[in-house]
Scaffold this motif. Sequence first.
Motif, short mmCIF file in Angstrom:
data_model
loop_
_atom_site.label_atom_id
_atom_site.label_comp_id
_atom_site.label_asym_id
_atom_site.label_seq_id
_atom_site.Cartn_x
_atom_site.Cartn_y
_atom_site.Cartn_z
N UNK A 5 -4.80 0.01 -4.34
CA UNK A 5 -5.35 1.32 -4.69
C UNK A 5 -6.47 1.71 -3.72
N UNK A 6 -7.31 0.74 -3.38
CA UNK A 6 -8.41 1.03 -2.46
C UNK A 6 -7.87 1.48 -1.10
N UNK A 7 -6.92 0.72 -0.56
CA UNK A 7 -6.36 1.06 0.74
C UNK A 7 -5.61 2.39 0.68
N UNK A 26 3.25 12.72 -9.26
CA UNK A 26 2.60 14.03 -9.17
C UNK A 26 1.08 13.96 -9.23
N UNK A 27 0.53 12.77 -9.42
CA UNK A 27 -0.93 12.65 -9.53
C UNK A 27 -1.63 13.02 -8.23
N UNK A 28 -0.96 12.80 -7.10
CA UNK A 28 -1.60 13.04 -5.81
C UNK A 28 -2.02 14.50 -5.67
N UNK A 31 0.84 -1.20 0.00
CA UNK A 31 0.00 0.00 0.00
C UNK A 31 0.87 1.25 0.00
N UNK A 32 1.95 1.23 0.78
CA UNK A 32 2.86 2.38 0.79
C UNK A 32 3.47 2.60 -0.59
N UNK A 33 3.84 1.53 -1.29
CA UNK A 33 4.40 1.66 -2.64
C UNK A 33 3.38 2.29 -3.58
N UNK A 34 2.10 1.96 -3.40
CA UNK A 34 1.06 2.57 -4.24
C UNK A 34 0.93 4.05 -3.93
N UNK A 35 0.96 4.40 -2.65
CA UNK A 35 0.88 5.82 -2.28
C UNK A 35 2.09 6.56 -2.83
N UNK A 36 3.27 5.98 -2.70
CA UNK A 36 4.47 6.64 -3.20
C UNK A 36 4.44 6.80 -4.72
N UNK A 37 3.83 5.84 -5.40
CA UNK A 37 3.74 5.92 -6.85
C UNK A 37 2.95 7.14 -7.30
N UNK A 38 1.79 7.39 -6.65
CA UNK A 38 0.99 8.55 -7.04
C UNK A 38 1.65 9.85 -6.58
#
Length: 291
Positions: free
Chosen positions: A254-256, A83-85, A72-79
């Motif tokens: 992605x959900x988490x 720059x999508x975040x 989940x952290x890797x997904x957060x870091x990806x966005x």
Amino acid sequence: MPREVADQVEDSAAVEAGLDALDTPPRSKAKGTLTRSILSPIVALALFVAVWQFLWSRAIWPEFQLPAPIAVWNEIWKVIDSGQVWEFLWVSVHRAIIGFLVSVAVATPLGLLLAKVPLVRAAIGPTISGLQSLPSVAWVPAAVLWFGATDAAIYTVVLLGAVPSIANGLVAGIDQIPPILPRVGKALGAGRLDAARYILLPAALPGYLAGLKQGWAFSWRSLMAAELIATSPQLGFGLGQYLHNGMALSEMEMVMAGILLIFFVGVGIELLVFRPLERAVLRARGLTGAL
């Protein structure tokens, strides 16, 4: 000056100093404040992640239902790295702020009317309380049918979720004002507008602030519900749409990640905006021991 008079003056000064000391709110130590404000949430977050990691390691649920914290952290870091975040946050947060400010502008005079006009309170007071208990997600289908998948539908859901909470918070605050205060204002010649501005709202500020906090919570929750259901390219891509895409793709990471980002925004607004306001109001009333 006679000795007896000097002693009386010293005693009076000592009494006044003692009363001033009692009225002065106790100052919390910097170390204790640092522990409560920073270290305690970090420890709680670490404990939560540890429990999550333990449950994942025991394989109680399959991977697609409970991913590892690092995934989940890797997904957060990806966005974040892409720059999508910032696009997600801009689309969602600016909508929530606009909807909340409009809700305050609508709910404040409505709350004053409910609190001070018995006929209005008897007529629509139960309706306002009923709207507050109605889940905001229930308004999304109606808003989409009324306005289509547009910003107007989003803001309608936000207003219907936030206005009742803010209005009821103001009513509760005004109901707790000592009756002597409005009477003094009336005796001094204050009109209705001056009494509301200089007496009712300042005296009801703790209850009003509680209503504002709850109104913001309802604004944010209502917005997420609307974005999660009413998805459309013309609405932009916010946190709700990101969460919806994770569900549609069956990507639990992605959900988490979406849930955590929504949670972090809510906590951030609480810590950066409402917590300092609440402390300032309580400190002005000598009630800082409550925080």
